[in-house]
Write an enzyme that holds these catalytic residues in place. Structure first.
Site, PDB file in Angstrom:
ATOM      1  N   LEU A  91      39.755  43.040  32.728  1.00 49.01           N
ATOM      2  CA  LEU A  91      40.164  44.109  33.488  1.00 49.01           C
ATOM      3  C   LEU A  91      41.241  44.811  32.468  1.00 49.01           C
ATOM      4  O   LEU A  91      42.307  45.196  32.985  1.00 49.01           O
ATOM      5  CB  LEU A  91      41.091  43.342  34.903  1.00 49.01           C
ATOM      6  CG  LEU A  91      40.329  42.858  35.759  1.00 49.01           C
ATOM      7  CD1 LEU A  91      41.418  42.356  36.742  1.00 49.01           C
ATOM      8  CD2 LEU A  91      39.206  43.643  36.385  1.00 49.01           C
ATOM      9  N   ILE A  94      38.573  49.007  27.220  1.00 52.06           N
ATOM     10  CA  ILE A  94      38.439  48.599  26.007  1.00 52.06           C
ATOM     11  C   ILE A  94      38.656  49.846  25.114  1.00 52.06           C
ATOM     12  O   ILE A  94      38.036  50.993  25.210  1.00 52.06           O
ATOM     13  CB  ILE A  94      36.677  48.254  25.680  1.00 52.06           C
ATOM     14  CG1 ILE A  94      36.657  47.062  26.556  1.00 52.06           C
ATOM     15  CG2 ILE A  94      36.366  48.085  24.095  1.00 52.06           C
ATOM     16  CD1 ILE A  94      37.178  45.758  26.261  1.00 52.06           C
ATOM     17  N   ASN A 108      28.975  44.535  29.995  1.00 51.81           N
ATOM     18  CA  ASN A 108      29.899  44.206  30.904  1.00 51.81           C
ATOM     19  C   ASN A 108      29.004  43.849  32.356  1.00 51.81           C
ATOM     20  O   ASN A 108      27.925  44.584  32.400  1.00 51.81           O
ATOM     21  CB  ASN A 108      30.819  45.518  31.204  1.00 51.81           C
ATOM     22  CG  ASN A 108      31.794  45.356  32.109  1.00 51.81           C
ATOM     23  OD1 ASN A 108      32.701  44.294  32.439  1.00 51.81           O
ATOM     24  ND2 ASN A 108      31.826  46.239  33.294  1.00 51.81           N
ATOM     25  N   HIS A 110      29.390  44.472  36.284  1.00 56.00           N
ATOM     26  CA  HIS A 110      30.177  45.171  37.391  1.00 56.00           C
ATOM     27  C   HIS A 110      29.330  44.840  38.594  1.00 56.00           C
ATOM     28  O   HIS A 110      28.252  44.856  38.660  1.00 56.00           O
ATOM     29  CB  HIS A 110      29.724  46.726  36.977  1.00 56.00           C
ATOM     30  CG  HIS A 110      30.787  47.585  37.937  1.00 56.00           C
ATOM     31  ND1 HIS A 110      32.081  47.838  38.095  1.00 56.00           N
ATOM     32  CD2 HIS A 110      30.149  48.210  39.208  1.00 56.00           C
ATOM     33  CE1 HIS A 110      32.400  48.481  39.062  1.00 56.00           C
ATOM     34  NE2 HIS A 110      31.252  48.680  39.942  1.00 56.00           N
ATOM     35  N   ASP A 151      32.260  52.278  33.131  1.00 54.26           N
ATOM     36  CA  ASP A 151      31.116  51.788  33.668  1.00 54.26           C
ATOM     37  C   ASP A 151      29.897  52.780  33.495  1.00 54.26           C
ATOM     38  O   ASP A 151      29.093  52.959  34.301  1.00 54.26           O
ATOM     39  CB  ASP A 151      31.235  51.602  35.206  1.00 54.26           C
ATOM     40  CG  ASP A 151      32.329  50.586  35.594  1.00 54.26           C
ATOM     41  OD1 ASP A 151      32.323  49.512  34.947  1.00 54.26           O
ATOM     42  OD2 ASP A 151      33.073  50.661  36.685  1.00 54.26           O
TER      43      ASP A 151
HETATM   44  C1  GRF Z   1      33.147  39.804  39.139  1.00 53.32           C
HETATM   45  O1  GRF Z   1      33.053  40.507  40.175  1.00 53.32           O
HETATM   46  C2  GRF Z   1      32.622  40.748  38.025  1.00 53.32           C
HETATM   47  O2  GRF Z   1      31.605  41.472  38.195  1.00 53.32           O
HETATM   48  C3  GRF Z   1      34.054  41.637  37.751  1.00 53.32           C
HETATM   49  O3  GRF Z   1      34.957  40.769  37.923  1.00 53.32           O
HETATM   50  C4  GRF Z   1      34.621  39.738  38.752  1.00 53.32           C
HETATM   51  C5  GRF Z   1      34.793  38.497  37.714  1.00 53.32           C
HETATM   52  O4  GRF Z   1      34.896  37.193  38.291  1.00 53.32           O
HETATM   53  N1  GRF Z   1      33.966  42.444  36.799  1.00 53.32           N
HETATM   54  P1  GRF Z   1      35.046  35.672  37.481  1.00 53.32           P
HETATM   55  O5  GRF Z   1      36.073  35.947  36.794  1.00 53.32           O
HETATM   56  O6  GRF Z   1      33.946  35.856  36.497  1.00 53.32           O
HETATM   57  O7  GRF Z   1      34.868  34.776  38.397  1.00 53.32           O
END
Ligand code: GRF
Length: 203
Positions: A91, A94, A108, A110, A151
């Site tokens: 989160l 970058i 990534n 998404h 994204d």
């Molecule tokens: C996932 O939904 C991913 O797509 C998003 O953040 C979430 C991460 O989940 N970018 P995790 O940490 O892999 O369980």
């Protein structure tokens, strides 16, 4: 051998999916050589350690400003020296310097079908809340290269998931993970490892 560095912020279920597909031989010739998190308490770090993978925290809280944090993040990644970087629920935006350095070497995942429900502010449960609020019947997940935008990088793989009556954001999030994210993310990595998807700057 494809050397991976995985960047995480939270639970790390996508990281786990990659670990599991390497263990069961679905992903060949690949090793996760480092996991980095901005969040010291990310359960993803524990998952990595449990599997003997070096797990490092680079927290913005330990740096005076954003610039110094970004510098430390890039230095940490450079030290690990991966062939390929996977943002698996990372989160942190970058920094451009890192995007440039790892062009077409960083992906990534998404949790929606880009270009729907993506961009600034669309992360975590917010994506699924927006999907339900709009009332679409199909959502899904997208794996894409990381570029300077949010994204906006080249789309590599997508998988659709049905939205069902009575879904809550949490229920939908889980279905998108199970049916799409945990499948397409390992798939793309396997393709890279097998030489089916060319990475690195285009010649
Ligand atoms: C996932 O939904 C991913 O797509 C998003 O953040 C979430 C991460 O989940 N970018 P995790 O940490 O892999 O369980």
């Amino acid at each position: 051998m494809l050397k991976l560095c995985v960047l995480v912020s939270g639970g790390g279920t996508n990281l786990q999916a990659i670990i599991d597909r390497i263990s069961d031989g679905t992903i060949l010739n690949t090793e996760i050589i480092g996991v980095i998190s901005n969040n010291r308490n990310a359960f993803a770090l524990e998952r990595a350690r449990k599997h003997g993978i070096p797990a490092i925290c680079v927290s913005p809280k330990d740096y005076e400003n954003r610039e110094l944090f970004y510098q430390a993040l890039l230095e940490t990644v450079d030290q690990i020296a991966p062939d390929f970087i996977v943002l698996a629920g990372f989160l942190v935006a970058i920094p451009t310097s890192m995007v440039k350095k790892y062009q077409r070497r960083m992906i990534n995942i998404h949790p929606s079908l880009i270009p729907a429900f993506c961009g600034v502010g669309y992360y975590g449960l917010r994506v699924h809340e927006a999907v339900l609020a709009r009332g679409v019947k199909i959502t899904g997940a997208t794996v894409h290269f990381v570029d300077e935008g949010t994204d906006t990088g080249e789309i590599l793989m997508q998988k659709a998931v049905e939205v069902l009556a009575g879904d809550t954001p949490e229920v939908l999030q889980r279905r998108v993970m199970e049916e799409a994210e945990w499948k397409i993310l390992p798939k793309i990595i396997a393709m890279v490892a097998n030489g089916e998807l060319e990475i690195g700057e285009k010649k």
